[in-house]
Design an enzyme around this catalytic site. Structure first.
Site, PDB file in Angstrom:
ATOM      1  N   GLU A 142     -37.313  34.489  60.940  1.00  0.00           N
ATOM      2  CA  GLU A 142     -37.855  34.125  62.242  1.00  0.00           C
ATOM      3  C   GLU A 142     -37.758  35.278  63.222  1.00  0.00           C
ATOM      4  O   GLU A 142     -38.688  35.551  63.980  1.00  0.00           O
ATOM      5  CB  GLU A 142     -37.101  32.915  62.796  1.00  0.00           C
TER       6      GLU A 142
ATOM      7  N   ASP B  21     -24.473  40.407  43.087  1.00  0.00           N
ATOM      8  CA  ASP B  21     -24.783  39.628  44.274  1.00  0.00           C
ATOM      9  C   ASP B  21     -26.190  40.056  44.731  1.00  0.00           C
ATOM     10  O   ASP B  21     -26.673  41.110  44.325  1.00  0.00           O
ATOM     11  CB  ASP B  21     -23.739  39.928  45.349  1.00  0.00           C
ATOM     12  N   LYS B  22     -26.852  39.255  45.560  1.00  0.00           N
ATOM     13  CA  LYS B  22     -28.177  39.643  46.045  1.00  0.00           C
ATOM     14  C   LYS B  22     -28.115  40.247  47.436  1.00  0.00           C
ATOM     15  O   LYS B  22     -28.420  41.409  47.638  1.00  0.00           O
ATOM     16  CB  LYS B  22     -29.134  38.431  46.055  1.00  0.00           C
TER      17      LYS B  22
ATOM     18  N   THR C 205     -44.147  35.055  52.199  1.00  0.00           N
ATOM     19  CA  THR C 205     -45.323  34.650  52.967  1.00  0.00           C
ATOM     20  C   THR C 205     -45.145  33.303  53.634  1.00  0.00           C
ATOM     21  O   THR C 205     -44.410  32.446  53.155  1.00  0.00           O
ATOM     22  CB  THR C 205     -46.555  34.585  52.040  1.00  0.00           C
TER      23      THR C 205
ATOM     24  N   ARG D 284     -16.849  72.576   4.239  1.00  0.00           N
ATOM     25  CA  ARG D 284     -17.378  71.247   3.950  1.00  0.00           C
ATOM     26  C   ARG D 284     -17.908  70.591   5.220  1.00  0.00           C
ATOM     27  O   ARG D 284     -18.972  69.954   5.215  1.00  0.00           O
ATOM     28  CB  ARG D 284     -16.276  70.381   3.334  1.00  0.00           C
TER      29      ARG D 284
END
Length: 1274
Positions: free
Chosen positions: A627, A522-523, A725, A1186
């Site tokens: 905002e 998820d972000k 931006t 061996r």
């Protein structure tokens, strides 16, 4: 007229109304044909974003059976009911919030309520058998208002996420345990051991260890599930305020809330069930909810009560309600809701109130900045929309466990072959040599021989049964549990800020951590903190930042040098900050000062933020965190937004309070990519303020802009740092132009059909010839260490897919800032509107990629696909095409996806590839994805714990995933592989000597070793070496694994646990058993004569061979151990020392108490014989010679990658690779600028709906100067 009167009487009479769905408000909602497979499905919104696009159906999950929410486009008068799924807001001409009354034509609801004395019955949970299918409900759900008895049929609000309960524990646990073939085999062996005359060993030697194994596993399962029970108990015992019949509120546990109850929720409360918002303390029934507990997003979502119920602001008004709620049945569609309130007014007339998703408050969300709200409970418990999206906790079994099952089958076949061979040998003896062995009194009849054949097979199965190690399963369980404890106690994965350690909830999956090939993340809340910070800005061609390093400050003559925010404050407050300059420079400074003031004024005025004072501190609430960050940035620089009224905002500008009248707001949407506000300044001038993406702002500027070139250079610099931006511009508007444009805007706002497009066109008229002030740069704060973690995971061969509800631009921007998408990657963007276009694009892209690969070009690709295209791509005919393209890409980002789509993407990859998948998330919307993957990881320690509760492993930061996989995962996989192969080896060595002995004992089934000594071999004498190897062994250190993440690919390719490795270990075990048995037989040929002239005897030889084999397998453990700790010393030499101390005591004590007569008189003869000591030293040395030579040869002449890493670790060889990074860093910025010129993220993430103008209506409704005038709700 008479017909109308008759219809009115029929509607007023409840008995005359039919049971069918009655359309509310003269036929609304309009009937629509069901959506077929060619209909355009919805562009999926972020979690809980209530965006109702006009051209798509509401449901993200297909058509609902009963109704579809769709805006009607009908002309609505002030008396008409609003359409379901949309808010109806009308404001009087003066801009004040509308009154708290019902429609004017209806008398107020005023029916006295007689308090009921009946106690409230809590509904019982419905029992459902595990195999019982979910009943498909048709029609609609009818909920009676203020009538608890009528709603008794609905389920309770009790929620359980546990794996077991008292009734299901035994059957589910036994099914899970006996799905492991080893346990099933030992149960079979234990049963046939009970048959008299068949078992050559004691009948309890298998059932006792098996019981211990099962009890140990049961204890572990109970411990893990008790934690889930405790978590559920805490959740179900939370308190909520429920309205009683006598118009008061009682505190009630969540689990006792029922459908039809009215619940009072207050600010910061979690919502206990799916509620329909009736009213709130806010104007027009507004309510803010925060869904960070569900999806990690901290920006607030706006809900609004229906205007017809928003006046119910006191308990007695709610208890006076009469009627019912007709609702859709429980479903998993998070974004839609259809219902109608059928109310009976005081005069007995019916009244219908349509309800939609605007009124739906989902369980688990949190109410914010709303002192109180009333909600009607419509769905409870496992019928809530959130729980309907969840899936039952699956029983996950690892690939290693499945492979062990296959290997056990191979060994069982080998065991049957050995048993059959031995039985045939016994049959040959009894059939052909019976006359010579007359003293055995063998049966000569056909039936007796057949019976003897079957008994012999069972005897030899019991004799060889421990070829399959009974201790293996319990050892694996204990080792996995200890490995989980090591993960839990790792201080490198402890997050001190929230006091949260890592928590491994499902220890049975730890080895799969070392084999992961895909990570689905998820972000929001997982990669990012969802905290926006105002970092930089460019104003009048000058770049400003909170802190400026020396490289940026000292730039030539200072014209392009960066400045700090403190210098900006000095500029706008000082009369002449450059006192040593000439008049020309002073004029320039004055102009720059004016631009800076205009820039900061725009930030403080052009927005839809609501200011609230909390604890004497200003808090900005916004549906877009971007905002809020811009307004907070303006406040930091001296322009403080303090108050909002319906028609104006107040800004404290450097200590002077100014009022700006808000004339119009042109909202942001993903098409416009900008927002504008038309304001009347304190001096009476009208100004247009606009902010948006650089691409749309630059093309709307007036010619001859002085700052464009420098601003673009700064934008590119911000973009290379992964900042979001916005360009900032304004223009002055004349009164005449504004009056002309205002008429166009009002006409567009009054449009019913196509209002959004009309408003966009109106905005285009005024958004032109603007002056560019500058740009802002906001950092969407990543969690600490995320870019490095993702880059390291990619170096380890792990593909990272991000599945997010965010829009495409935001997701790409975050992908770049977290190094998921690098500068060298080519972006493949799929963003289509129809299934046909999606198929064409996928085919075209796939063909191009394949032709590129075939020509030898191996460019890294990143696939970006949006939710609508993904809906088509997941359909059966396109899924393989989509998956083929996605697998060819190094990174994949799926935008605007729903929780169900997240799970479907994971299941698609899981079904069509053999790779192991890990899903990581922090919200309840990630639970289905987490449970669908092989391993689910939940982020805990933030606000939401649903994902962490449902996950197999909980960590508090994404960066901890690096150590979890690359170190703990790699160690666990290597340890488990070595433990399993060694456990098979040590049992085969001992029990194959039993098979070789059959050739010398006439296939009689005679056992070579004493029964209990044989049983102790697995559960005592060789128990510790595999245990210590499994818990403490490290094939390389954590430092080396972190430095060389490519070593992780050994687990992805299953290098340590292949079929070849298994059969090589089996061959080695056969070799050691032959050598050990052969040498012992040669030494005892004709039986060994002792000094007193007596034969040494069978038990003397058997015990000597047993100890020789034991020392051989302990020596093998020493050879394969990569690290020696005090525990290794205690386990390997310690086990042999313990055996040599225990056996003499046992040989003396057991016969004396009648426990084991085989050892009678053996003690003084065995340990005083030099041949015994010579054998137990010689045989292991010959066997292991061996192995030692092979180990030397392979390390010297055929070293694997981890052998070289071990030598780097041992000799501490320095790594010179960091010198190469200087060149890489030099070209990184150039590539980044080239990439960002094409793809630059812009900072806006609020909800949007052009047709409804949510934000505009919201700010018009608020008057923060009258916050104390809200109703109390009591």
């Amino acid at each position: 007229m008479a017909d109308d009167f008759a219809r009115l009487v029929a509607q007023a009479n409840p008995a005359a109304r039919s049971n069918q769905y009655q359309p509310a408000n003269n036929g609304y909602p309009p009937s629509a044909p069901p959506y077929d497979s060619h209909a355009s499905p919805q562009l999926l919104d972020p979690f809980f974003d209530d965006e109702d696009e006009n051209d798509v159906p509401d449901s993200a999950f297909g058509g609902l059976p009963a109704m579809q929410s769709k805006e009607s486009h009908l002309h609505l008068t002030s008396e008409a009911a609003p359409p379901a799924g949309s808010s109806k807001l009308s404001l009087p001409n003066d801009g004040a919030p509308q009154g708290w009354t019902f429609d004017q034509d209806d008398p107020p609801l005023h029916v006295p309520q007689l308090p009921s004395q009946k106690p409230k019955k809590v509904p019982r949970r419905r029992w459902k058998w595990p195999w019982q299918r979910e009943q498909v409900l048709t029609g609609e759900r009818v909920v009676a208002l203020n009538n608890s008895d009528a709603n008794a049929e609905f389920i309770s609000n009790y929620v359980s996420t546990t794996k077991y309960n008292l009734a299901t524990f035994v059957p589910k646990f036994l099914f899970e345990q006996f799905s492991k073939y080893a346990n099933l085999f030992f149960l079979f062996t234990a049963c046939i051991q009970q048959i008299p005359g068949v078992s050559p060993t004691n009948k309890w030697t298998t059932i006792a260890p098996l019981s211990v194994v099962l009890l140990a596993s049961a204890f572990k399962e109970v411990q893990e599930d008790l934690k889930r029970h405790q978590s559920d108990a805490d959740l179900n015992s939370r308190q909520a305020k429920v309205l009683t019949p006598n118009a008061s509120f009682d505190s009630t546990k969540w689990k006792n809330i029922r459908v039809g109850d009215v619940v009072r929720i207050e600010s910061d409360d979690f919502i206990p069930a799916d509620l329909l918002l009736l009213s709130s303390s806010e104007p027009e029934g507004f309510c803010y909810i925060e869904t960070s507990n569900l999806d990690g997003e901290t920006n607030l979502k706006i809900k609004q009560a229906s205007p017809q119920t928003s006046n119910l602001v006191a308990p007695h008004l709610v208890t006076a309600l009469r009627g019912s709620l007709r609702s859709e049945h429980p479903n998993n569609s998070l974004y839609t809701y259809e219902g109608t309130l059928d109310l009976i007014t005081a005069s007995g007339l019916p009244k219908q109130v349509p309800l939609g998703p605007d009124q739906m408050l989902l369980r688990g969300a949190q109410i914010r900045n709303t002192p109180w709200a009333y909600g009607l409970v419509v769905f409870t418990g496992h019928e809530t929309k959130l729980m309907r999206n969840a899936t039952a906790a699956p029983i996950k079994r690892t690939a290693v466990e499945k492979q062990v099952n296959v290997q056990i089958v191979f060994l069982f076949i080998l065991l049957l072959a050995l048993s059959l061979g031995s039985t045939i040998g016994s049959s040959i003896r009894s059939w052909f040599f019976a006359s010579k062995q007359w003293y055995l009194m063998e049966s000569t009849s056909l039936g007796g021989r057949a019976k003897g054949f079957i008994e012999d097979i069972l005897t030899f199965i019991i004799l060889y049964n421990n070829l399959i190690p009974i201790s293996l399963i319990v050892t694996m369980e204990v080792v996995k549990y200890q490995q989980a404890q090591l993960i839990n106690s790792d201080l490198d994965m402890y997050y001190a800020k929230t006091d949260t350690p890592a928590l491994c909830r499902t220890s049975s999956l730890v080895e799969e951590l070392g084999q992961i090939e895909y990570v689905f993340s998820d972000k929001t809340g997982t990669l990012t903190r969802n905290e926006m910070e105002f970092r930089c800005c460019s104003i009048a061609g000058t770049a400003y930042a909170a802190e400026v390093d020396d490289a940026r400050r000292e730039d030539g003559d200072g014209r392009d040098a960066w400045r700090t925010f403190d210098e900006m404050r000095t500029l706008i407050t000082a009369e002449n900050p450059f006192s040593d300059t000439g008049s020309k420079r002073a004029v320039g400074s004055q102009k720059e000062r004016e631009v800076v003031r205009e820039f900061l004024t725009l930030l403080a005025v052009c927005h839809t933020v609501i200011p609230e004072v909390k604890n004497e501190k200003m808090v900005y609430q916004a549906s877009s965190p971007d905002e809020a960050a811009l307004v907070a940035g303006a406040e930091l620089l001296g322009f403080r937004f303090t108050m909002r009224k319906p028609k104006s905002v107040f800004v404290d500008m450097l200590g002077v309070k100014q009022e700006f009248q808000i004339l119009n707001v042109c909202e942001f949407n993903s098409t416009r990519k900008r927002m504008s506000t038309v304001v009347r300044r304190p001096d009476g001038k009208i100004t247009l303020y606009c902010k948006g993406a650089d691409t749309v702002i630059l093309e709307r500027l007036a010619p001859s802009q002085p700052y464009t070139e420098k601003t673009l250079a700064h934008l590119e610099e911000y973009a290379t740092e992964g900042l979001r931006t916005l360009c900032i511009a304004y223009r002055d508007v004349s009164e005449a132009e504004y009056r002309q444009w205002s008429a166009i805007y009002d006409q567009a706002a009054a449009t019913i059909n196509g209002r959004g497009e009309a408003l966009d066109k109106a905005a285009e008229v005024i958004e032109k010839d603007m002056f560019l002030l500058g740009a802002t740069a906001i950092e969407d704060k990543l969690q600490e260490g995320v870019p490095d973690a993702i880059h390291t995971l990619q170096l380890a061969g792990i593909k990272v897919w991000v599945l997010t509800g965010d829009r495409q631009e935001t997701a790409i921007n975050i992908g770049m800032s977290c190094r998921l998408i690098t500068e060298s990657m080519n972006l493949v963007i799929i963003n289509e509107e129809t299934a046909h276009d999606t198929k064409d694009t996928l085919e075209r892209r796939l063909t191009a990629v394949k032709s590129q690969r075939s020509s030898g070009e191996l460019e890294d690709l990143a696939l970006i696909i949006d939710g609508k295209s993904l809906t088509f791509a997941l359909e059966k005919d396109l899924s393989k095409l989509f998956l083929e393209l996605a697998i060819l890409c190094k990174a994949v980002i799926c935008c605007r996806v729903s929780p169900l789509q997240k799970a479907l993407v994971v299941k698609l990859v899981k079904k069509n590839s053999k790779s192991l998948l890990l899903a990581i998330g922090d919200g309840a919307n990630d639970v289905s994805m987490i449970q669908a993957a092989h391993i689910g990881v939940g982020i805990s320690g933030v606000e939401g714990l649903q994902a962490a509760r449902s996950a197999d492993i909980a960590i508090s930061q994404f960066r901890f995933l690096k150590k979890l996989l690359l170190v703990h995962g790699a160690w666990s996989y290597r340890r488990l592989s070595k433990l399993i192969l060694y456990s098979f080896y040590k049992n085969i060595v001992l029990y194959m000597t039993q098979f070789w002995f059959s050739f010398f004992n006439n296939f009689s089934g005679q056992i070579a070793y004493e029964s209990w000594t044989l049983s102790l071999y697995n559960v005592v004498f060789t128990l510790l070496p595999p245990l210590v190897i499994g818990v403490f062994d490290q094939f390389v250190s954590a430092r080396i694994l972190d430095r060389y993440p490519q070593l992780y690919m050994l687990g992805q390719t299953n290098a340590f646990f292949t079929k070849t490795a298994f059969w090589l270990w089996v061959g080695n075990a056969l070799y050691h058993s032959i050598i050990a048995f052969g040498f012992s037989v040669i030494l005892f040929w004709g039986d060994l004569k002792q000094s007193n002239g007596l034969d040494s005897g069978h038990w003397f030889w058997g015990t000597m061979l047993y100890i020789a084999v034991l020392l051989t397998v302990l020596g093998k453990a020493a050879l394969v151990s990569d690290i020696w700790t005090k525990y290794t010393v205690a386990a390997i030499p310690g086990s042999f020392i313990f055996t040599m101390l225990f056996l003499p005591v046992y040989i003396v004590v057991a016969p004396s108490i009648g426990f084991s007569l085989e050892y009678r008189g053996l003690d003084p003869r065995l340990f005083t014989d030099s041949v015994f000591w010579f054998t137990i030293i010689l045989v292991p040395a010959i066997c292991l010679c061996r192995d030692f030579v092979w180990k030397y040869y392979r390390r010297t002449y055929m070293p694997a990658s981890y052998h070289i890493a071990q030598e780097i670790q041992k000799y501490n060889i320095p790594d010179y690779r960091p010198r190469q990074t200087q060149f890489q860093n030099a070209i990184k910025k150039v590539r980044a600028v080239q990439r960002m010129r094409r793809n630059r993220g812009f900072a806006f993430s609020q909800t949007e709906n052009p047709a409804r103008q949510d934000q505009s209506r919201l700010i018009r409704a608020y008057d923060t100067s009258k916050a104390d005038a809200r109703p109390s709700g009591y």
